[in-house]
Write an enzyme that holds these catalytic residues in place. Structure first.
Site, PDB file in Angstrom:
ATOM      1  CG  ASN A   1      -6.654  -0.835   1.385  1.00 17.43           C
ATOM      2  OD1 ASN A   1      -5.661  -0.657   0.527  1.00 17.43           O
ATOM      3  ND2 ASN A   1      -6.148  -1.137   2.502  1.00 17.43           N
TER       4      ASN A   1
ATOM      5  CB  CYS B   1      -0.847  -0.154   1.270  1.00 20.71           C
ATOM      6  SG  CYS B   1      -1.850  -1.306   1.357  1.00 20.71           S
TER       7      CYS B   1
ATOM      8  CG  HIS C   1      -3.174   3.476   1.829  1.00 16.33           C
ATOM      9  ND1 HIS C   1      -3.593   2.986   0.907  1.00 16.33           N
ATOM     10  CD2 HIS C   1      -3.181   2.413   2.854  1.00 16.33           C
ATOM     11  CE1 HIS C   1      -4.113   1.807   1.136  1.00 16.33           C
ATOM     12  NE2 HIS C   1      -3.881   1.499   2.201  1.00 16.33           N
TER      13      HIS C   1
HETATM   14  O1  UT7 Z   1      -3.786  -1.254   3.517  1.00 15.23           O
HETATM   15  C1  UT7 Z   1      -2.550  -1.136   4.645  1.00 15.23           C
HETATM   16  C2  UT7 Z   1      -3.200  -0.627   5.718  1.00 15.23           C
HETATM   17  N1  UT7 Z   1      -4.375  -1.249   6.238  1.00 15.23           N
HETATM   18  C3  UT7 Z   1      -4.904  -0.776   7.300  1.00 15.23           C
HETATM   19  O2  UT7 Z   1      -4.751   0.418   7.485  1.00 15.23           O
HETATM   20  C4  UT7 Z   1      -6.260  -1.499   7.986  1.00 15.23           C
HETATM   21  C5  UT7 Z   1      -5.815  -1.120   9.463  1.00 15.23           C
HETATM   22  N2  UT7 Z   1      -6.768  -1.838  10.367  1.00 15.23           N
HETATM   23  C6  UT7 Z   1      -8.087  -1.543  10.568  1.00 15.23           C
HETATM   24  O3  UT7 Z   1      -8.598  -0.576   9.622  1.00 15.23           O
HETATM   25  C7  UT7 Z   1      -8.991  -2.039  11.358  1.00 15.23           C
HETATM   26  O4  UT7 Z   1      -8.364  -2.803  12.450  1.00 15.23           O
HETATM   27  C8  UT7 Z   1     -10.172  -2.902  10.960  1.00 15.23           C
HETATM   28  C9  UT7 Z   1     -11.193  -2.194   9.903  1.00 15.23           C
HETATM   29  C10 UT7 Z   1      -9.557  -4.015  10.148  1.00 15.23           C
HETATM   30  C11 UT7 Z   1     -10.995  -3.455  11.956  1.00 15.23           C
HETATM   31  O5  UT7 Z   1     -11.389  -2.538  12.855  1.00 15.23           O
HETATM   32  P1  UT7 Z   1     -11.296  -2.812  14.494  1.00 15.23           P
HETATM   33  O6  UT7 Z   1     -12.362  -1.378  14.979  1.00 15.23           O
HETATM   34  O7  UT7 Z   1     -10.090  -2.640  14.572  1.00 15.23           O
HETATM   35  O8  UT7 Z   1     -12.262  -4.068  14.570  1.00 15.23           O
HETATM   36  P2  UT7 Z   1     -11.460  -5.212  15.539  1.00 15.23           P
HETATM   37  O9  UT7 Z   1     -10.534  -6.213  14.575  1.00 15.23           O
HETATM   38  O10 UT7 Z   1     -11.269  -4.745  17.122  1.00 15.23           O
HETATM   39  O11 UT7 Z   1     -12.975  -6.068  15.670  1.00 15.23           O
HETATM   40  C12 UT7 Z   1     -14.049  -5.669  16.284  1.00 15.23           C
HETATM   41  C13 UT7 Z   1     -15.092  -6.661  16.197  1.00 15.23           C
HETATM   42  C14 UT7 Z   1     -14.698  -8.224  16.617  1.00 15.23           C
HETATM   43  O12 UT7 Z   1     -15.698  -8.691  17.341  1.00 15.23           O
HETATM   44  P3  UT7 Z   1     -15.653  -8.872  18.830  1.00 15.23           P
HETATM   45  O13 UT7 Z   1     -14.104  -9.907  18.983  1.00 15.23           O
HETATM   46  O14 UT7 Z   1     -15.518  -7.703  19.296  1.00 15.23           O
HETATM   47  O15 UT7 Z   1     -16.552  -9.856  19.101  1.00 15.23           O
HETATM   48  C15 UT7 Z   1     -14.664  -8.809  15.168  1.00 15.23           C
HETATM   49  O16 UT7 Z   1     -14.800 -10.022  14.976  1.00 15.23           O
HETATM   50  O17 UT7 Z   1     -15.665  -6.646  14.923  1.00 15.23           O
HETATM   51  C16 UT7 Z   1     -15.669  -8.062  14.248  1.00 15.23           C
HETATM   52  N3  UT7 Z   1     -15.688  -7.974  12.899  1.00 15.23           N
HETATM   53  C17 UT7 Z   1     -16.744  -7.877  12.135  1.00 15.23           C
HETATM   54  N4  UT7 Z   1     -17.894  -7.646  12.367  1.00 15.23           N
HETATM   55  C18 UT7 Z   1     -18.582  -7.483  11.412  1.00 15.23           C
HETATM   56  C19 UT7 Z   1     -14.474  -8.158  12.136  1.00 15.23           C
HETATM   57  N5  UT7 Z   1     -14.647  -8.077  10.955  1.00 15.23           N
HETATM   58  C20 UT7 Z   1     -16.173  -7.780  10.914  1.00 15.23           C
HETATM   59  C21 UT7 Z   1     -16.879  -7.623   9.744  1.00 15.23           C
HETATM   60  N6  UT7 Z   1     -18.549  -7.453  10.099  1.00 15.23           N
HETATM   61  N7  UT7 Z   1     -16.699  -7.528   8.549  1.00 15.23           N
END
Ligand code: UT7
Length: 326
Positions: free
Chosen positions: A283, A120, A253
């Site tokens: 993305n 990225c 990005h």
């Molecule tokens: O391109 C290179 C750069 N990449 C990035 O910059 C990505 C960086 N990371 C992010 O943007 C974020 O970490 C994410 C968007 C990937 C995830 O967001 P988050 O606020 O960090 O969520 P999380 O991983 O802490 O997950 C929160 C909850 C979890 O459930 P529990 O454990 O709290 O019950 C996940 O299982 O959200 C759940 N979850 C979803 N729920 C519905 C994860 N994916 C999904 C989904 N739909 N698609």
């Protein structure tokens, strides 16, 4: 006097026509027994749509219309180009490079053409390489491209990643110029974090060995991204001798609106100075920065002479920034 700067003279971008909403993704995942929702995706990422290329359409096919648009905006022909750099992590083939395939599709032959692989951060890496080649006399009219078909490496059984990525391409024409131009760049990598965002498979003995699908520790990437983007931005401003308040536009990005807004806030930049197109295409890895740049140039926000900060961050772990006067 000989030109000592490189300057963007045209921008272009292209998204494949198949456009999926968050509702479409929720329906697709439900068929696999997975749950997601428009609310979750919008709230956590800002993404509303992503575009997926049709079967058989590759990165070079998306790059071609983006380059044609950039050349037209620059008032250039493909024959004028003496350097093509394509940033991609989803190349058409193992080899030759996507840049050489693109060169052939542009109908020109002979100029230097190669790919840059920095995931990225690829576009800011590629732009920095092109800038250096122009400044040292190795090229005078470069096409710098980010082109990706990330849909090909998504695991549609992993809701934590497959809703985030999409396909697309963006391009700029970068030319030798007596006026700035690119003012400063700052590139970094830290391979200790290679496993937090990767597609670990490879090809050996006629087989794919290991997983050919993207995997990401989203929280680890998130935390690293917020810190390094602020630092890279401050580094290029310092190198150029410019204060943060001199910036007109931040074009980071396009992965997550929360990361982008956090970066803008740390730089004390008003929210309307942030160019965010992530809602429309998710993305798109190396394509995201030139895609967002092209949108803001074409809708009249970014004008000639504006001070623009481009930033990339992603797999590797890699990150970087380029400061330029548009
Ligand atoms: O391109 C290179 C750069 N990449 C990035 O910059 C990505 C960086 N990371 C992010 O943007 C974020 O970490 C994410 C968007 C990937 C995830 O967001 P988050 O606020 O960090 O969520 P999380 O991983 O802490 O997950 C929160 C909850 C979890 O459930 P529990 O454990 O709290 O019950 C996940 O299982 O959200 C759940 N979850 C979803 N729920 C519905 C994860 N994916 C999904 C989904 N739909 N698609």
């Amino acid at each position: 006097m000989k030109p000592v700067f490189s300057r963007i003279t045209g921008t272009g971008s292209f998204l494949p026509p198949r456009r999926l909403s968050n509702h479409d993704m929720a329906t697709m995942l439900a068929e696999r027994g997975l749950e997601t929702s428009d609310e979750w995706i919008v709230e956590r990422t800002g993404i509303r749509f992503r575009h997926f290329a049709a079967d058989g359409v590759n990165a070079s096919d998306l790059a071609l219309p983006a380059c044609q648009a950039a050349l037209a905006a620059a008032g250039r022909q493909a024959e004028d180009v003496d350097l093509i750099i394509v940033a991609t992590s989803t190349p058409d083939m193992v080899f030759p490079s996507t840049a050489t395939l693109l060169q052939n599709k542009l109908g020109v032959h002979g100029c230097a053409a190669f790919d840059v692989q920095a995931v990225c951060s690829g576009f800011v890496y590629a732009l920095t390489v092109a800038d250096a080649m122009i400044k040292t006399g190795g090229a005078s009219c470069a096409l710098v491209v980010g082109a990706e078909v990330f849909s090909r490496i998504l695991d549609f059984n992993d809701r934590t990643t497959c809703v985030l990525f999409g396909d697309g391409a963006g391009a700029v024409v970068l030319e030798a110029s007596a006026e700035p131009g690119i003012l400063a760049s700052d590139l970094h990598a830290d391979g200790r974090h290679s496993d937090i965002l990767c597609t670990p498979g490879t090809v050996a003995g006629g087989q794919v060995v290991g997983s050919p699908l993207l995997r990401m520790d989203g929280q680890a990437v998130f935390k690293l991204a917020v810190g390094v983007l602020e630092q890279a931005a401050r580094n290029v401003l310092e190198r150029a001798g410019r204060p943060p308040e001199s910036l007109h536009w931040l074009v980071p990005h396009q992965a997550n609106i929360r990361i982008m807004m956090a970066t803008a806030k740390k730089l004390k930049l008003a929210p309307d100075r942030l160019v965010a197109t992530v809602a429309e295409h998710g993305n798109t890895s190396a394509a995201s920065v030139p895609l967002a740049l092209d949108v803001a140039v074409r809708d009249g926000r970014i004008r000639r002479g504006d001070s623009v900060m481009l930033e990339g961050v992603g797999g590797g772990f890699t990150w970087g920034a380029v400061l330029l006067d548009f």
